[in-house]
Design a protein around this motif. Structure first.
Motif, mmCIF file in Angstrom:
data_model
loop_
_atom_site.group_PDB
_atom_site.id
_atom_site.type_symbol
_atom_site.label_atom_id
_atom_site.label_comp_id
_atom_site.label_asym_id
_atom_site.label_seq_id
_atom_site.Cartn_x
_atom_site.Cartn_y
_atom_site.Cartn_z
ATOM 1 N N GLN A 106 8.428 8.926 -3.276
ATOM 2 C CA GLN A 106 7.635 7.832 -2.712
ATOM 3 C C GLN A 106 7.746 7.874 -1.193
ATOM 4 O O GLN A 106 8.774 8.296 -0.657
ATOM 5 C CB GLN A 106 8.215 6.489 -3.182
ATOM 6 C CG GLN A 106 8.007 6.210 -4.647
ATOM 7 C CD GLN A 106 6.578 5.813 -4.931
ATOM 8 O OE1 GLN A 106 5.892 5.338 -4.047
ATOM 9 N NE2 GLN A 106 6.141 6.024 -6.150
ATOM 10 N N PRO A 107 6.717 7.407 -0.496
ATOM 11 C CA PRO A 107 6.857 7.231 0.952
ATOM 12 C C PRO A 107 8.065 6.333 1.261
ATOM 13 O O PRO A 107 8.388 5.444 0.480
ATOM 14 C CB PRO A 107 5.555 6.524 1.340
ATOM 15 C CG PRO A 107 4.583 6.892 0.269
ATOM 16 C CD PRO A 107 5.381 7.021 -0.985
ATOM 17 N N PRO A 125 0.799 -1.230 0.000
ATOM 18 C CA PRO A 125 0.000 0.000 0.000
ATOM 19 C C PRO A 125 0.827 1.272 0.000
ATOM 20 O O PRO A 125 0.369 2.302 -0.477
ATOM 21 C CB PRO A 125 -0.847 -0.118 1.267
ATOM 22 C CG PRO A 125 -0.281 -1.241 2.055
ATOM 23 C CD PRO A 125 0.504 -2.106 1.120
ATOM 24 N N PHE A 126 2.033 1.214 0.518
ATOM 25 C CA PHE A 126 2.859 2.422 0.568
ATOM 26 C C PHE A 126 3.357 2.794 -0.826
ATOM 27 O O PHE A 126 3.972 3.828 -1.015
ATOM 28 C CB PHE A 126 4.038 2.230 1.525
ATOM 29 C CG PHE A 126 4.568 0.849 1.492
ATOM 30 C CD1 PHE A 126 5.478 0.479 0.530
ATOM 31 C CD2 PHE A 126 4.105 -0.094 2.404
ATOM 32 C CE1 PHE A 126 5.947 -0.811 0.487
ATOM 33 C CE2 PHE A 126 4.572 -1.392 2.368
ATOM 34 C CZ PHE A 126 5.490 -1.764 1.406
ATOM 35 N N LEU A 127 3.120 1.914 -1.811
ATOM 36 C CA LEU A 127 3.439 2.254 -3.194
ATOM 37 C C LEU A 127 2.190 2.640 -3.966
ATOM 38 O O LEU A 127 2.250 2.946 -5.131
ATOM 39 C CB LEU A 127 4.118 1.071 -3.888
ATOM 40 C CG LEU A 127 5.524 0.727 -3.424
ATOM 41 C CD1 LEU A 127 6.006 -0.537 -4.103
ATOM 42 C CD2 LEU A 127 6.489 1.864 -3.704
ATOM 43 N N ARG A 128 1.059 2.654 -3.263
ATOM 44 C CA ARG A 128 -0.223 2.875 -3.926
ATOM 45 C C ARG A 128 -0.211 4.174 -4.711
ATOM 46 O O ARG A 128 -0.880 4.307 -5.738
ATOM 47 C CB ARG A 128 -1.320 2.884 -2.874
ATOM 48 C CG ARG A 128 -2.395 3.929 -3.029
ATOM 49 C CD ARG A 128 -3.414 3.882 -1.911
ATOM 50 N NE ARG A 128 -3.281 2.720 -1.075
ATOM 51 C CZ ARG A 128 -4.020 1.628 -1.197
ATOM 52 N NH1 ARG A 128 -4.932 1.577 -2.127
ATOM 53 N NH2 ARG A 128 -3.831 0.619 -0.386
ATOM 54 N N HIS A 182 2.971 4.766 5.765
ATOM 55 C CA HIS A 182 2.639 4.604 4.353
ATOM 56 C C HIS A 182 2.693 5.929 3.601
ATOM 57 O O HIS A 182 2.595 5.950 2.373
ATOM 58 C CB HIS A 182 1.250 3.978 4.198
ATOM 59 C CG HIS A 182 1.218 2.517 4.508
ATOM 60 N ND1 HIS A 182 0.086 1.757 4.458
ATOM 61 C CD2 HIS A 182 2.206 1.668 4.878
ATOM 62 C CE1 HIS A 182 0.369 0.502 4.784
ATOM 63 N NE2 HIS A 182 1.645 0.429 5.054
#
Lengths: 362, 362, 362, 362
Positions: free
Chosen positions: C358-359, B53-56, C302
């Motif tokens: 990105q996160p 999800p952190f790449l969502r 996230h």
């Protein structure tokens, strides 16, 4: 746990710092202690418990023998005469630089004094070099007994002025003394001590670099090559100056705990079993020092909140190095806990009195 | 940041582990990369983004050049033929033991392969000794180029099979190579490397000892005297085996970062300024390696999230030791970042392409 | 990534604080920005990079378009005339109280100003009540446009003076605005907002209560019932004052991140799918706001290090409550990131320009 | 601290989990307890101390009354007959699902049983709904006494089967019961409970999502709208079902501690002083529950490692809400500590026996 007739009247100077808080936590449960005097540097309109809410629970009825009286205590501006009148023993938990003078003033008034700072640990000349200021007068300095409990019990028992060891020094000396006394280290080769400490060792003063925002997920060395515990360790390892250590101190992103990794060039080949057996013999009777079997490693959290020290041994045959790892809680065995242990020795109490706390895990 | 005509088709094997995630994060912003294949070991009904999800956010319109196609990617069960058909280059981010076979299978199918595991870093005999299992076939092992970018650019540029260095090895070698190549270390004296790593270096597998409950406020050594990065470092310091290191690895209660403290017995007296100038000359042209002026210390958090390495020098005249401290982010310069840096060298791209991220502070 | 002809000359006031650092990190990678002026409150003999070692890597050749010039920048004592001469746009990252005057001075000199403090967010009377001091002059206050990007694009595009929203306000408003605008909340019933923030939101000033020793393993509420973001949220939810929120702010032992848990009494029964679809429709075109499918929860980590906001919806039929959870990085979408997003809107750049990060996970 | 003639023979089932460890830590210092039986689910060739190195120090001579015997204990595979023969009382520290059957088996063999799981806390039907499985037989369930000590002393004193409250339930009920019993809450309006817990509450099982790499610097809600402590709290607040709570549980990146923030719609206007006085009256005689003066806030770390609960009150006149914040250590007052407190009540010992530990700060 009724208060005994023989209760010692105890004062704590520096009650707002981390060592002072830890002394309060620990001594409030000591069956032979009556805390009668508390001094601190901060504003102190309220009582002790308003200042330190995490000690508030001492007011609970029946929670501890002198909860009621403790709740009534005020944090005072330090006055040596008031302190001397109120106490038999004083613990000084102030920063190096100001602690020595307070300890001296109380010593001169006849109190037994346990000083947790670095001000009484070094000879005058070494103090000037490593601390960059003048030491207390020679008469005071000369009276101070270095209180590494396990290695100095006889002197501690009769001391009027006790100099409690540094946190890094305690962890490192407990790790190295057996090896050095046995001559395992190669003469002339420096011992590399790579030590790591939680941030409570730096005190409770507001400093930007110690903010959680700066330290969380961080780690770094500091005072490289010039940490003031270096000469304290060397003189205890060999008063004749025959052992050199290179002490590297590093800051862990945790509140408590020290791990000292000591890398020693071996003078002759030995097996890890031999060294383990030797350390085991050395510390077998100790209530607070534990030598782990070969293959086990000490963990910071295995001693956190307790006065214990775990030590592990490794021998690296590829490189001819002996490695000794030790862990302590810097506020317990590295400060307040060892101070209470020394207090017990000084008064003939069981050495574990007040120090029963198990490590807090997790 | 439009996708260029020359985009390289890239596959990532092991996309659910920390190295795989970091490769996805980094490569998703690389202007010359088209991610065309993603394999992972976990259940993969959903697409890539449901798994991570952190790449969502990659699905955001215009967020990155191939957001749409990336969102549509599925995490597949690895199949070498499917992978070979879909990619020009494969990054293998699997644990040692399984990575080597995957890398070999892709190498044999003609892909350029960048393997992040330890399976291709050692000669067969040393691999058996330190990893306790059989290596990949000699033909594959012989083709592997060790990718410590700053010291191996020529070989890397033409490599078909690239063995990305270990995280501890990268930090330690960048710290030690200038000193050892210059002969500053005393022959015969082991170099003490006391290294500390965040827990992401141990991977993402569910292991009790890596739970936050166990590690928070903790710190301890592990694999004492037997960490598998030891021979990798020694062979790069001196292929003839003339340098011995004692590598101690320790676990920090942080997610990311390695600090390697290297303690070197000096062969001859030198000043810190001399050594600093020498290191400075050595790394002056490097975009990712920075030598700090004497007196400064490197901090884990000063490189976190970036491909940078900070190095500091100290000389302790009391003990005749040179100390070199280096910090990297173990998932960047210690894994995915250096892998992308090597990818850039292999393809003639600017070495910093896709690696512009500033350290995240605080 | 060559600097374009249209590069905007940008100044950053407050470069030593966390917002200032984050602005430097972010803007140093922005293709249309030329940082030409940096002011900070601390001693500044050295250049910018000596002050902020974690930004040192900007000096790397080819690392970023204006690395060389940035390395040469000095952190100056703020002077509005010098700043106005050097910049087209100024970001003001000072604490509330001092920021407003700086923003006013620059606004009056014709610069476009993006102020990250609370000084320009409230009408004069409300400012006096919640901040306990006098606001900037009405003329300045009246010119300020409240920059919650997703809900104010038209006004932002033409603003000369931009008031960047508070961190708690951003997380809470993005979570609540769709529901309130749709009338899902029961009129007259207060909305309970239970919000949690990492400590970087409290700034970088040395304060005892923010030491790692105090905050590690800790958590607690602060400013209960009187957090100054309360009126900022209420006026944006309903300019006519028809919505009351109870904002509780709490301190997490982490550096970055805000999670806002919003508990809304529903006016009428709805299903979670209906609300999800409604939120999804509302934010579908947004590059930085992501509505998670029912059953998923947003995590601080996230979005860490990125400008993204994740939102999750739950409907509790037992109690008739709608719960909306949102997460942001308080230094990105809650401060510097949204400021850059607004900068992009103000200049007609793509809204994601410079905000591709990105996160960072893990 | 000699073992008394009246020592109770105690067994601990589940000694390898966090509750079990905490029971061992706490009971090893209890003057009226003799630990005679320890069972756990893991491999148990070694003795108790080899399994739990952080308890190793119990072997210290004179460290505690039964150190020697404790060191000799083996962690056994659980057998109800062996346990019943060895013990007077058993503490069951197993996960919900398996705990109930173990508790039932021991109860049926005549032991007094203190069960820390959720298996005995709900009526059969509610258990099926919230735990998704069948409960223990009605005869057993009917015998269980819910052990929220401060509110159930009479029943606890004579209980044979004691169901120890959940961690969230303990924190929330201590916060809410005075207000609800006094009718301060508006009938029909749900009470919003926004609670946060350290990760030790999730147990010690290896689970990827609880790795430090995943949780460090993270925070998020879980089991939204369906946490199984919800009905436990509601039935204790009002056995007639007249009070509804919305319980939101969230995971803090710390090992220990729960903070429960309770947001209550007031039925009528009250001042914070009135409510404070009322709570103060309610808990004044309690050794472990402390009501903070208005304006103070409770901190997780102010109770860590202790059995104490701090409660703070706020009244928000703008919104008509009463806010009650409570903190406990989830492993102490939320599990093992309260279990020992109940043990003391069941045996007529002083309620603070064995629970003197001060909070550990810092």
């Amino acid at each position: 746990m009724a208060e005994t007739a023989s209760a010692v009247r105890v004062g704590i100077i520096g009650a707002n710092g981390y060592s002072g808080i830890e002394l309060l936590r620990t001594l409030s449960l000591h069956p032979h202690v009556h805390i009668t005097y508390v001094a601190g540097s901060r504003d102190a309109d309220g009582g002790l418990l308003a200042e330190q809410p995490f000690l508030r629970t001492l007011t609970a009825p029946a929670h501890t023998h002198d909860g009621a009286s403790l709740a009534a205590l005020k944090v005072q501006q330090f006055d040596p005469d008031v302190c001397a009148a109120a106490c038999d023993v004083a613990f000084v938990g102030l920063p190096s630089g100001s602690a020595g003078q307070v300890a001296a003033a109380l010593y001169e008034r006849g109190l037994r004094v346990i000083d947790l700072s670095g001000d009484l640990r070094l000879p005058a000349e070494a103090y000037r070099t490593w601390y960059g200021r003048d030491p207390v007068p020679d008469a005071v300095l000369g009276a101070a007994v270095y209180g590494l409990t396990e290695w100095r019990r006889a002197s501690i028992a009769t001391a009027q002025l006790l100099s409690n060891p540094g946190c890094y020094a305690t962890a490192t000396l407990l790790a190295l003394l057996p090896a050095v006394r046995a001559g395992l280290n190669r003469p002339g080769a420096p011992i590399v001590v790579d030590a790591k400490s939680g941030v409570s060792g730096a005190g409770r003063k507001a400093v930007q670099s110690n903010l959680l925002g700066e330290l969380a997920e961080n780690f770094y060395p500091y005072k490289v090559g010039r940490h003031q515990h270096t000469p304290e360790i060397e003189q205890m390892l060999d008063p004749d100056g025959g052992v050199r250590i290179s002490l590297t101190t590093q800051l862990l992103p945790v509140a408590r705990g020290i791990l000292s990794a000591c890398h020693v060039m071996l003078e002759r080949p030995v097996t890890v079993e031999e060294v383990y057996q030797f350390y085991q013999d050395c510390y077998a009777a100790e209530p607070f020092v534990h030598v782990l079997p070969p293959g086990q490693v000490p963990q910071l959290k295995h001693v956190r909140g307790s006065n214990h020290c775990d030590i592990a041994i490794a021998v690296d045959e590829r490189t001819g190095l002996l490695q000794v790892f030790s862990v302590i809680d810097n506020l317990q065995k590295g400060a307040a806990g060892q101070a209470v242990q020394n207090f017990n020795v000084m008064h003939g109490f069981a050495e574990t009195e007040g120090l029963w706390a198990q490590p807090m895990y997790p």
